[in-house]
Every structure is written in C-alpha cells, then in structure tokens.
Scaffold this motif. Structure first.
Motif, PDB file in Angstrom:
ATOM      1  N   LYS A 295      74.494-135.161 -41.319  1.00  0.00           N
ATOM      2  CA  LYS A 295      74.409-135.062 -39.852  1.00  0.00           C
ATOM      3  C   LYS A 295      73.561-136.191 -39.284  1.00  0.00           C
ATOM      4  O   LYS A 295      73.919-136.795 -38.270  1.00  0.00           O
ATOM      5  CB  LYS A 295      73.821-133.711 -39.435  1.00  0.00           C
ATOM      6  CG  LYS A 295      74.774-132.561 -39.560  1.00  0.00           C
ATOM      7  CD  LYS A 295      74.127-131.270 -39.100  1.00  0.00           C
ATOM      8  CE  LYS A 295      75.061-130.096 -39.296  1.00  0.00           C
ATOM      9  NZ  LYS A 295      74.448-128.830 -38.876  1.00  0.00           N
ATOM     10  N   ARG A 296      72.431-136.466 -39.921  1.00  0.00           N
ATOM     11  CA  ARG A 296      71.545-137.541 -39.456  1.00  0.00           C
ATOM     12  C   ARG A 296      72.260-138.883 -39.535  1.00  0.00           C
ATOM     13  O   ARG A 296      72.214-139.684 -38.610  1.00  0.00           O
ATOM     14  CB  ARG A 296      70.276-137.569 -40.300  1.00  0.00           C
ATOM     15  CG  ARG A 296      69.299-138.629 -39.880  1.00  0.00           C
ATOM     16  CD  ARG A 296      67.981-138.443 -40.652  1.00  0.00           C
ATOM     17  NE  ARG A 296      66.998-139.372 -40.190  1.00  0.00           N
ATOM     18  CZ  ARG A 296      66.629-140.454 -40.860  1.00  0.00           C
ATOM     19  NH1 ARG A 296      67.164-140.704 -42.033  1.00  0.00           N
ATOM     20  NH2 ARG A 296      65.726-141.262 -40.374  1.00  0.00           N
ATOM     21  N   ASN A 297      72.941-139.136 -40.648  1.00  0.00           N
ATOM     22  CA  ASN A 297      73.682-140.387 -40.799  1.00  0.00           C
ATOM     23  C   ASN A 297      74.790-140.502 -39.752  1.00  0.00           C
ATOM     24  O   ASN A 297      75.064-141.595 -39.260  1.00  0.00           O
ATOM     25  CB  ASN A 297      74.263-140.510 -42.209  1.00  0.00           C
ATOM     26  CG  ASN A 297      73.255-141.028 -43.202  1.00  0.00           C
ATOM     27  OD1 ASN A 297      72.196-141.535 -42.843  1.00  0.00           O
ATOM     28  ND2 ASN A 297      73.572-140.897 -44.479  1.00  0.00           N
TER      29      ASN A 297
ATOM     30  N   ARG B 116      74.720-139.243 -36.686  1.00  0.00           N
ATOM     31  CA  ARG B 116      74.068-139.620 -35.416  1.00  0.00           C
ATOM     32  C   ARG B 116      73.677-141.097 -35.436  1.00  0.00           C
ATOM     33  O   ARG B 116      73.861-141.806 -34.447  1.00  0.00           O
ATOM     34  CB  ARG B 116      72.839-138.744 -35.165  1.00  0.00           C
ATOM     35  CG  ARG B 116      73.165-137.333 -34.734  1.00  0.00           C
ATOM     36  CD  ARG B 116      71.946-136.570 -34.221  1.00  0.00           C
ATOM     37  NE  ARG B 116      70.796-136.576 -35.112  1.00  0.00           N
ATOM     38  CZ  ARG B 116      70.582-135.709 -36.100  1.00  0.00           C
ATOM     39  NH1 ARG B 116      71.462-134.735 -36.319  1.00  0.00           N
ATOM     40  NH2 ARG B 116      69.508-135.781 -36.857  1.00  0.00           N
TER      41      ARG B 116
ATOM     42  N   HIS C 130      67.194-146.792 -41.493  1.00  0.00           N
ATOM     43  CA  HIS C 130      66.959-145.345 -41.552  1.00  0.00           C
ATOM     44  C   HIS C 130      68.132-144.563 -42.146  1.00  0.00           C
ATOM     45  O   HIS C 130      68.011-143.372 -42.399  1.00  0.00           O
ATOM     46  CB  HIS C 130      66.628-144.803 -40.157  1.00  0.00           C
ATOM     47  CG  HIS C 130      65.238-145.123 -39.738  1.00  0.00           C
ATOM     48  ND1 HIS C 130      64.920-146.267 -39.048  1.00  0.00           N
ATOM     49  CD2 HIS C 130      64.074-144.475 -39.943  1.00  0.00           C
ATOM     50  CE1 HIS C 130      63.618-146.294 -38.829  1.00  0.00           C
ATOM     51  NE2 HIS C 130      63.083-145.220 -39.368  1.00  0.00           N
ATOM     52  N   ARG C 131      69.263-145.246 -42.358  1.00  0.00           N
ATOM     53  CA  ARG C 131      70.407-144.560 -42.976  1.00  0.00           C
ATOM     54  C   ARG C 131      70.090-144.236 -44.423  1.00  0.00           C
ATOM     55  O   ARG C 131      69.408-144.984 -45.108  1.00  0.00           O
ATOM     56  CB  ARG C 131      71.665-145.431 -42.926  1.00  0.00           C
ATOM     57  CG  ARG C 131      72.325-145.476 -41.576  1.00  0.00           C
ATOM     58  CD  ARG C 131      73.576-146.342 -41.594  1.00  0.00           C
ATOM     59  NE  ARG C 131      74.506-145.957 -42.627  1.00  0.00           N
ATOM     60  CZ  ARG C 131      75.494-145.072 -42.474  1.00  0.00           C
ATOM     61  NH1 ARG C 131      75.673-144.491 -41.322  1.00  0.00           N
ATOM     62  NH2 ARG C 131      76.307-144.787 -43.461  1.00  0.00           N
TER      63      ARG C 131
END
Length: 154
Positions: free
Chosen positions: A48-50, A52, A84-85
C-alpha cells in the motif's frame, strides 16, 4: 513378550514429559501462525505504501513533463520518494535515473520551506539563480529521465 516394569514415578515423569512437549509444540505452532499473519500484514502495508509512493512519483513526473512543476523541485521530490520505496529487486534508482539524481545532489543543500525564510533575500536570490542555472543546464537529460521513469512506472 516381556513387560516393562518401571516404577510409577518413571511413568508419571514420562507422561509429564509428553504433556510438556505437546504444550510446547502447540505454543510453537501458534507462534508460527502469528508470525505468518504478521509477515502477511507487513507485506500488505508495504505494498500500500509503495502504491501511494508510485502514484506520487507518477504525478510529479507528469507535472514536470508538462512544465507544471520546476525541474529542480520535481527532481528533489522524486529522488526522495524513490529512496523511500521498498523494492524486492533493490533497484539502483541513482543509476537508472542519473539526471534526476544529479540535480538532487546539486540542490539538496539549498534551504526549503521554513528554513528558506531564515536566509537573507540576497542569499535566496543567489541560490535561486544557481538552481535555475542547473535547471537550464540539465533540462534535456532530466526530461529524458522523467520520460523513462513514466515508461517504467506505467
């Protein structure tokens, strides 16, 4: 067939040992199940973070390509987002998009936001002129990186 004649305490001790082993096996099974669920949840959160980050990177890259975002600001933002990925392939984005990283390295020391307000106006104008010079110098290669990034992230 001969019978095994063990004292009663030996049978009790053996039974207690079997119960302890069974309880520990049950506990280990529960812990393994909990670890699997935790790992699955962690992978879902990373995905999910990746996603976004992916959306943000693509949005910024499109804005840069359409001249809606300064190349220096876009480079700064994209490089930070790429860093940050969490990639399983451990991609080397600096090698993949060298112009974006070159711009980042040239301007990362420059103040932004609140820190920028602390500098004298003459210093800010000097830094802006320097940054704009880098944008003109690197514009073509940055846009090549941006187009490649958009193809890679399509």
């Amino acid at each position: 067939m001969s019978e095994i004649n063990l004292p009663m305490w030996a049978w009790i001790l053996a039974l207690v040992g079997i119960v302890i082993i069974a309880v520990l096996a049950f506990y280990a099974g529960r812990m393994l199940g909990q670890l699997r669920r935790q790992n699955t949840r962690q992978q879902e959160l990373i995905a999910k973070r990746n996603e976004r980050l992916h959306e943000s990177i693509v949005t910024i890259a499109k804005a840069m390509e359409q001249d809606q975002c300064p190349l220096s600001e876009g480079s700064l933002r994209i490089v930070v987002l790429l860093d940050h990925r969490v990639d399983q392939e451990k991609l080397d984005y600096a090698a993949k998009y060298p112009a974006l990283h070159d711009m980042y390295e040239r301007i990362k020391h420059m103040p932004t936001h609140e820190a920028r307000k602390q500098y004298p106006k003459t210093e800010i104008k000097k830094l802006d002129k320097e940054r704009e010079g880098y944008e003109k110098e690197l514009a073509e290669v940055i846009l090549q990186d941006v187009r490649q990034l958009l193809r890679d992230f399509a």
